[in-house]
Structures are given as C-alpha cells and as structure tokens.
Scaffold this active site. Structure first.
Site, PDB file in Angstrom:
ATOM      1  N   PRO A 111     -57.351  19.810  88.187  1.00  0.00           N
ATOM      2  CA  PRO A 111     -57.722  20.888  88.184  1.00  0.00           C
ATOM      3  C   PRO A 111     -57.817  21.686  89.515  1.00  0.00           C
ATOM      4  O   PRO A 111     -58.149  21.195  90.473  1.00  0.00           O
ATOM      5  CB  PRO A 111     -59.378  20.756  87.690  1.00  0.00           C
ATOM      6  CG  PRO A 111     -59.310  19.454  86.933  1.00  0.00           C
ATOM      7  CD  PRO A 111     -58.166  18.764  87.802  1.00  0.00           C
ATOM      8  N   GLY A 115     -61.701  21.239  94.589  1.00  0.00           N
ATOM      9  CA  GLY A 115     -62.178  20.201  95.336  1.00  0.00           C
ATOM     10  C   GLY A 115     -61.795  18.584  94.952  1.00  0.00           C
ATOM     11  O   GLY A 115     -62.555  17.801  95.304  1.00  0.00           O
ATOM     12  N   SER A 119     -53.699  18.888  96.356  1.00  0.00           N
ATOM     13  CA  SER A 119     -52.408  19.084  97.151  1.00  0.00           C
ATOM     14  C   SER A 119     -52.183  17.651  97.964  1.00  0.00           C
ATOM     15  O   SER A 119     -51.029  17.426  97.905  1.00  0.00           O
ATOM     16  CB  SER A 119     -52.767  19.937  98.269  1.00  0.00           C
ATOM     17  OG  SER A 119     -53.177  21.415  97.880  1.00  0.00           O
ATOM     18  N   ALA A 121     -52.660  14.899  96.620  1.00  0.00           N
ATOM     19  CA  ALA A 121     -52.173  14.266  95.733  1.00  0.00           C
ATOM     20  C   ALA A 121     -50.673  14.209  95.545  1.00  0.00           C
ATOM     21  O   ALA A 121     -49.631  13.436  95.258  1.00  0.00           O
ATOM     22  CB  ALA A 121     -52.567  14.393  94.197  1.00  0.00           C
ATOM     23  N   ASP A 163     -59.398  12.013 101.347  1.00  0.00           N
ATOM     24  CA  ASP A 163     -58.607  12.304 100.326  1.00  0.00           C
ATOM     25  C   ASP A 163     -57.506  11.362 100.407  1.00  0.00           C
ATOM     26  O   ASP A 163     -57.041  10.595  99.223  1.00  0.00           O
ATOM     27  CB  ASP A 163     -58.254  13.683 100.184  1.00  0.00           C
ATOM     28  CG  ASP A 163     -59.391  14.437 100.016  1.00  0.00           C
ATOM     29  OD1 ASP A 163     -60.393  14.112  99.802  1.00  0.00           O
ATOM     30  OD2 ASP A 163     -59.241  15.800  99.711  1.00  0.00           O
TER      31      ASP A 163
END
Length: 331
Positions: A111, A115, A119, A121, A163
């Site tokens: 989605p 958050g 990006s 990923a 992340d």
C-alpha cells in the site's frame, strides 16, 4: 536468464523514528505485501516503466488522484539510482562486472504512502537482482546501508536504516544504531529475534490517500540538527522503549509490551503534527483494547491484541474509517 527478486513490507514495532537519529528499534517483515523486481538479459540496458510511471491521464481529476496516491515520482528513479549506486560500489571495491546488459521491470502491491516501506522494498529487490546477475558478494549487514545510500545520497529522500535492515534480514530484528558504531563502520548492531517471541500483533492501514514519508520527516530532522532539547530527549526515550521491548520479548514476556507501544505513539503525538485521520485510527484500535502506534510515518498502525474476538472487534471498528486490518505474515 530470468531473475525474480522480492522484498516485503515492514512494520516498525517500537523505537521508530529514532533509527535515523542513532537510536534503537525493533521491526518485523510483512509478507502479505511485497515488491518484485524482474531482471533479464537484453541487448541494451532498459528500465521499463510501471503503471505508477505513466504520464497520460483521462482527466485532470485522474492526474490529481494519481499524484495523491503515488506522489510525483514512480519507481523508475528508484531503479536508476540503484543501478548507478551498485555500479559505483562495485568499481570502488574492485568487484568485477561482466559486460552484458539487462532489462529491469518492477511491480509492487505494498500500500503506497502509508509508512510500510514500499520505496525501499523496490530498491532492495533491485539490489538482490543485480547481485545475482553479476554474481558479486555483498555481506548482509552492509546491504541496508547501500540501499539507504540510494535514497539519502542519490535521491535526497530523508530516511533511516530500519526499513532497509528488516527488508534485508527479514523476520524480526532488534537494531541498535549506536552512533560510534555507525559512524565508524557504516552500519548498526543487528540482532535477529525469534518471531515466535512476538505476541499477537496486527497491522492496520488506511485505504484512503495519505501524506508521504518524504514530507513527514523534514521538520523533525531540522529540529534534531539544531539540537532542540525536546527532540533529542525523545530520540533517547524511543531508543529506551525499543531496548525494554527487546528484553521483554527475550524473557518471554511479549504479552506485556502493549503499554510500551502506546507510549511510543503518545510521545510522537506530543512532538509531531499528526492528522486527525491518523489519530482516529489509533484511538479506534485502543478503544477495542488493543495497543496502537505507527508502523512508520503515518497511514498505518501496528499493535498487540488479546485474541480473535478483539481482532474482529477492531476490524468492525476500523472498517467505517476506511482502514483495513490484517494479521501480518512474518514467516
């Protein structure tokens, strides 16, 4: 040769946003959503556009809707910057590259703008594909820093390591971004935790359009750089919460971490300007008895719940707010 590589969405369980400020965090992967990059050999180096990269719209309303959902940029810039950074890293470290060309294409069902690290990923999946295509070795603990450099240095997107670490390691990871360690070595101290230590956790995200992370972080970074006491103190508090949750998980006390997750959000609420829609989402989950905090920078929340009855109660309470609730697949 056809190479397909994935990287998944993630949830910051606790400690964020201190990861960008030499703090500590715990994060887990969300296999329900992911980005995939496909690479195959071709005569010329080509990066194919995705539907997010188009520039033809049916109406002015359609253009405005697309920008609100995906921003002004699609994924091509992420792939171009990744390839450039990969090449420069290999040259710098004398990693031999063959002369064959390739085509890249990408897709993602993460989605957008909520958050969950969509990006990073795409960038992580791209690096994995390039590593396999060129048969080079990049240690796992270094890859997150290289992915971050694509966003920070190439694209000037403010972000932290969290992340990229969890998308590189997957599972559940406790991260200590000790300043001396990071500044000396370029990466933090990463401890992989057994996902079985987690209590019942949920993730909920808005299906309406949301502000992107790039806007959200700007002011806090400036205030931290200026040494504002409230912001500097908050980063220490968030890091301490992550350490306490880590210790509780390892001690088998995962069912007790909910109040610490709530504290993580409550501190953020005192310092950040948070939209009413995000506040409503958090409060609706808490009214059901669950804990709730942002997974990242707004638009999605993560927390603990007691049982399936509470989970179904949350789904019923959040659905009228256009919020979807899922049980994340960590393994």
């Amino acid at each position: 040769m056809l190479i397909r590589k994935k990287a998944h969405a993630r949830a910051g369980l606790v400690g964020n946003p201190s990861d960008g400020y030499f703090g500590k965090t715990i994060s887990f992967i969300i296999r329900n959503f992911g980005a995939e990059v496909t690479l195959f050999e071709s005569p010329e180096l080509t990066i194919e556009p995705n539907e997010r990269d188009h520039s033809v719209f049916g109406s002015i309303e359609a253009l405005a809707r697309d920008v609100r959902q995906h921003g002004y940029y699609g994924g091509i810039r992420l792939l171009k910057a990744s390839v450039k950074r990969f090449f420069e890293h290999c040259v710098k470290h004398n990693l031999p590259l063959h002369g064959r060309n390739f085509t890249l294409r990408y897709s993602s069902n993460i989605p957008p703008q909520v958050g969950m690290a969509g990006s990073s990923a795409i960038i992580t999946a791209c690096w994995r594909a390039l590593i396999e295509f060129y048969q080079v070795e990049i240690p796992k603990h270094l890859l997150p820093s290289l992915v971050l450099s694509v966003e920070n240095d190439e694209l000037c997107i403010p972000a932290g390591l969290q992340d990229r670490v969890i998308q590189g390691y997957e599972g559940v990871v406790f991260m200590d971004f000790n300043r001396a360690h990071v500044e000396k070595l370029g990466y933090g101290i990463y401890e992989e935790l057994d996902p079985a230590l987690l209590p019942n956790v949920y993730v909920a995200y808005t299906t309406k359009l949301s502000e992107g992370t790039e806007v959200f972080h700007n002011d806090i970074r400036g205030r931290w750089n200026r040494g504002e006491r409230d912001i500097v103190s908050a980063m220490y508090q968030w890091a301490n919460l992550a350490q306490r949750v880590r210790d509780m998980l390892v001690a088998g006390r995962g069912h007790e971490i909910g109040p610490l997750l709530n504290e993580n959000f409550d501190l953020r609420r005192r310092l950040y300007k948070i939209s009413q829609g995000n506040i409503d989402m958090v409060e609706a989950a808490r009214d059901c008895g669950a804990s709730a905090k942002f997974t990242g920078s707004g638009g999605a929340i993560v927390g603990t719940y007691e049982d399936d009855s509470m989970f179904e109660k949350m789904k019923a309470a959040l659905e009228p707010l256009s919020v979807a609730v899922i049980k994340p697949q960590v393994l």
